[in-house]
Design an enzyme around this catalytic site. Sequence first.
Site, short mmCIF file in Angstrom:
data_model
loop_
_atom_site.label_atom_id
_atom_site.label_comp_id
_atom_site.label_asym_id
_atom_site.label_seq_id
_atom_site.Cartn_x
_atom_site.Cartn_y
_atom_site.Cartn_z
N MET A 43 -51.01 4.45 -20.05
CA MET A 43 -50.53 5.16 -18.88
C MET A 43 -49.91 4.16 -17.91
O MET A 43 -50.51 3.11 -17.74
CB MET A 43 -51.72 5.83 -18.20
CG MET A 43 -51.35 6.99 -17.39
SD MET A 43 -52.87 7.78 -16.78
CE MET A 43 -54.10 6.52 -17.01
N PRO A 44 -48.81 4.43 -17.33
CA PRO A 44 -47.95 5.62 -17.46
C PRO A 44 -47.29 5.74 -18.84
O PRO A 44 -47.21 4.76 -19.57
CB PRO A 44 -46.88 5.39 -16.39
CG PRO A 44 -47.40 4.33 -15.47
CD PRO A 44 -48.28 3.49 -16.33
N TYR A 45 -46.84 6.97 -19.12
CA TYR A 45 -46.11 7.30 -20.34
C TYR A 45 -44.68 7.67 -19.97
O TYR A 45 -44.47 8.57 -19.16
CB TYR A 45 -46.78 8.47 -21.06
CG TYR A 45 -48.19 8.17 -21.45
CD1 TYR A 45 -48.48 7.36 -22.54
CD2 TYR A 45 -49.27 8.68 -20.72
CE1 TYR A 45 -49.78 7.06 -22.90
CE2 TYR A 45 -50.58 8.37 -21.06
CZ TYR A 45 -50.83 7.56 -22.14
OH TYR A 45 -52.13 7.25 -22.49
N ALA A 48 -46.59 2.99 -22.10
CA ALA A 48 -45.98 3.39 -23.38
C ALA A 48 -44.60 3.98 -23.11
O ALA A 48 -44.40 4.67 -22.11
CB ALA A 48 -46.85 4.44 -24.07
#
Lengths: 61, 61, 61, 61, 61, 61
Positions: free
Chosen positions: F1-3, F40
Site C-alpha cells: 500500500m499504496p496501490y 505496488a
Amino acid sequence: MPYVTVKMLEGRSEEQKKALVEKVTDAVSETTGAPKEKIAVFIEEMSKNHYALGGKRLSDE
Amino acid sequence: MPYVTVKMLEGRSEEQKKALVEKVTDAVSETTGAPKEKIAVFIEEMSKNHYALGGKRLSDE
Amino acid sequence: MPYVTVKMLEGRSEEQKKALVEKVTDAVSETTGAPKEKIAVFIEEMSKNHYALGGKRLSDE
Amino acid sequence: MPYVTVKMLEGRSEEQKKALVEKVTDAVSETTGAPKEKIAVFIEEMSKNHYALGGKRLSDE
Amino acid sequence: MPYVTVKMLEGRSEEQKKALVEKVTDAVSETTGAPKEKIAVFIEEMSKNHYALGGKRLSDE
Amino acid sequence: MPYVTVKMLEGRSEEQKKALVEKVTDAVSETTGAPKEKIAVFIEEMSKNHYALGGKRLSDE
C-alpha cells in the site's frame, strides 16, 4: 489517457494529495511521453476496517 | 499478491467483515498456494442508490 | 452481488482456478449470508512485466 | 453480465442517477444483445479533491 | 469525465462494440449533462474460464 | 500500500514501462511518506478498439 488510480489508506492531508497528483502526473508524462493535460489521476481512500493483509484487517490489529 | 476486492451492499456488521476477510484469505491461499501474508483483501461498499440491476436501482424498488 | 475480483500473476492451472472460484464463493456466502447463486467471481491475471513492487517489475528481478 | 461502472463527479441528483442507469442499461442491451435483467450498473462518485487532470485537482482550480 | 467501463464476455463483433460505445456515450450525456467529448468508455472482455457465478466458471458448465 | 494502477494504450516499450514504475513509485513515496517497498504498481493496457472518447473508438478514427 493515461488514467492513474492511487488507492491508499485515508488520512493524508490535502497538501500531500495535491503534491501526489502533481508528481505522479510528471512521472507518467516523462516516462510515457503522454502530454500532461491528457493524464488523469484518481485518488481512492480506504478505511482501516476495509483493508486486510494476511486475513487480518488493519482495524483489528 | 493476490489482491482480492469484494464489492457488496453496505450494511454488513464489523464481525461479518472480519470473518469475510479471514475466510476469503484462507480460500485464496489454499487454492493458489500463495502465502497468507501476501494476500490483500479490499472491501468496497455500495449504497442502494448507486447499484442497479435490469435498469432499476435497488433504492427505487 | 457480492462481486469478487481476484487479481493475481498468470500461471495458475485450470484446476487451481476452478477450485479458487468455488472456495472463494463458499467463503463469501458463509460470512455475508449472500446466496451462492448471487455471487460472481472474476479472475484477472497479470504478467510479470506489468506488476512492480518497490519500483521494480517482477520481470526485471 | 455485462457489468457497467460509471465513475463521475458527485453532485448529480437522484432523478439524474435514476435516468442514467435506465438509459445506459437500454443502450447496453440493444447493442450487445444481453437481456436487461442481466445487466448491472454501478455508480461511483468522486469528490473534487480526489480527481486531477494535467496534475491539478479540480478543488485546486 | 464521466468514465464508463463495460465488462463483458468476449465474443462481440467490432460492429457491436462500435455501436455499444456510441449508444452508451449518448445515454450518459443525455442523463448527466456531460458533453460527449468528455465521456470516455472502456471495454473489458472476460474469458469464460475467468468468470464464475454461483461458484462455477462458465467454462465448466 | 499504496496501490497504483496505470491504464494506458498498448504500445509502450519495456524500457518505458520499467522507467514508468520506477518514477511513479518514487513520486508516491515522496509525497505520501509510504516506504517504497510497500508500493505496488500495476500496468493495464488497452487496445484501440476497446477505448472510446466522445462515443468514437480510437480504432474507428
